[in-house]
Design an enzyme around this catalytic site. Sequence first.
Site, PDB file in Angstrom:
ATOM      1  CD  GLN A  13       1.935  12.267  26.915  1.00  0.00           C
ATOM      2  OE1 GLN A  13       1.515  12.393  25.751  1.00  0.00           O
ATOM      3  NE2 GLN A  13       1.724  13.168  27.839  1.00  0.00           N
ATOM      4  CG  ASP A  35       7.430   1.299  21.275  1.00  0.00           C
ATOM      5  OD1 ASP A  35       7.991   1.741  20.251  1.00  0.00           O
ATOM      6  OD2 ASP A  35       6.640   1.988  21.950  1.00  0.00           O
ATOM      7  CE1 TYR A 143      -1.692  12.007  15.646  1.00  0.00           C
ATOM      8  CE2 TYR A 143      -2.753  14.066  16.241  1.00  0.00           C
ATOM      9  CZ  TYR A 143      -2.394  12.768  16.559  1.00  0.00           C
ATOM     10  OH  TYR A 143      -2.744  12.255  17.782  1.00  0.00           O
TER      11      TYR A 143
HETATM   12  C1  AKB Z   1      -0.760  16.334  19.432  1.00  0.00           C
HETATM   13  O1  AKB Z   1      -0.598  17.453  19.930  1.00  0.00           O
HETATM   14  O2  AKB Z   1      -0.424  16.025  18.288  1.00  0.00           O
HETATM   15  C2  AKB Z   1      -1.477  15.286  20.271  1.00  0.00           C
HETATM   16  C3  AKB Z   1      -2.935  15.280  20.013  1.00  0.00           C
HETATM   17  C4  AKB Z   1      -3.790  16.358  20.510  1.00  0.00           C
HETATM   18  O3  AKB Z   1      -3.422  14.368  19.393  1.00  0.00           O
HETATM   19  N1  AKB Z   1      -1.223  15.513  21.648  1.00  0.00           N
END
Ligand code: AKB
Length: 313
Positions: A13, A35, A143
Amino acid sequence: MHRPILIIGACGQIGTELTMELRERYGNERVVASDIREGGDTLMDSGPFELLDATNYAAIEDVVMHYEIDEVYLMAAMLSATAEKFPMRAWNLNMNSLFNVLNLAKEGKISKVFWPSSIAVFGPNTPKEDTPQSTIMEPSTVYGISKQSGERWCEYYFKKYGVDVRSVRYPGLISWKTMPGGGTTDYAVEIYHEALKKGTYECFLDKGTQLPMMYMDDAIRATIDLMESPSEKIKVRSSYNLASMSFAPEEVAESIQKHIPDFTISYAPDFRQQIADSWPSSINDSAAKKDWGWMPRFDLDLTTHEMLTNLKK
Ligand code: AKB
């Protein structure tokens, strides 16, 4: 003339739009896209492209040597929602790719690195409103943990080895050229597509879930402005807070209704609600404004106008 740039994760994106903007500014041949898979025609046909696995140090090094790369933008990552499903794969990709690039810089093979962090570095104990640059973090997603660790490592490589690494904490990003994938903020892109296609949208986040968001043009400008700033202006070497707007799903719906009066929204929150609830609802980005002159341009209504106009085409 600008020295050659490598973008890793160029088909995602952010990567797609970043590649095209950098090619526009510095020349197609000077911006190498890479990529794990091929991208759309515009990207593939406008300049050099390499198939590249961000976790493979030797492969990145080969590309860096071949094109005499000077700067790397590392955009490859597994986002928040997908990372909850594949924790170890997310950790491997998000951390090893960063170490690969930081180590290339430490060895003097490249001279500048951009690495994106995220509002996901914050957690349930972080002040939710006007979240400061420095505060309690304690991320509760895979994450977020990878992004917070990454920030610590960036600062460490800067202080210990003098690596010129720069970073921003992106909020949710809204764009029409390439779909996001696997994020918690993706609803804010999907909603525009569905509004035009079906006139209705079932949102996976609940009414009232306010999150920091940004239109892609602002995010790309912030990224390149940060990279072009003189090194001495970059006081934060972990990652800068970056903000432009904050809204909840019903506010996007209202903004869309100004163009499509019959548009309706319904709510069916899933596992992503818990992730969203752990993130700030608004961000204080005064450090980015003061240090390198950051200023957002797009508010929600302007974003809606741009999204609907371009998607209709
Ligand atoms: C996600 O939603 O994981 C990403 C971010 C906010 O890092 N768009």
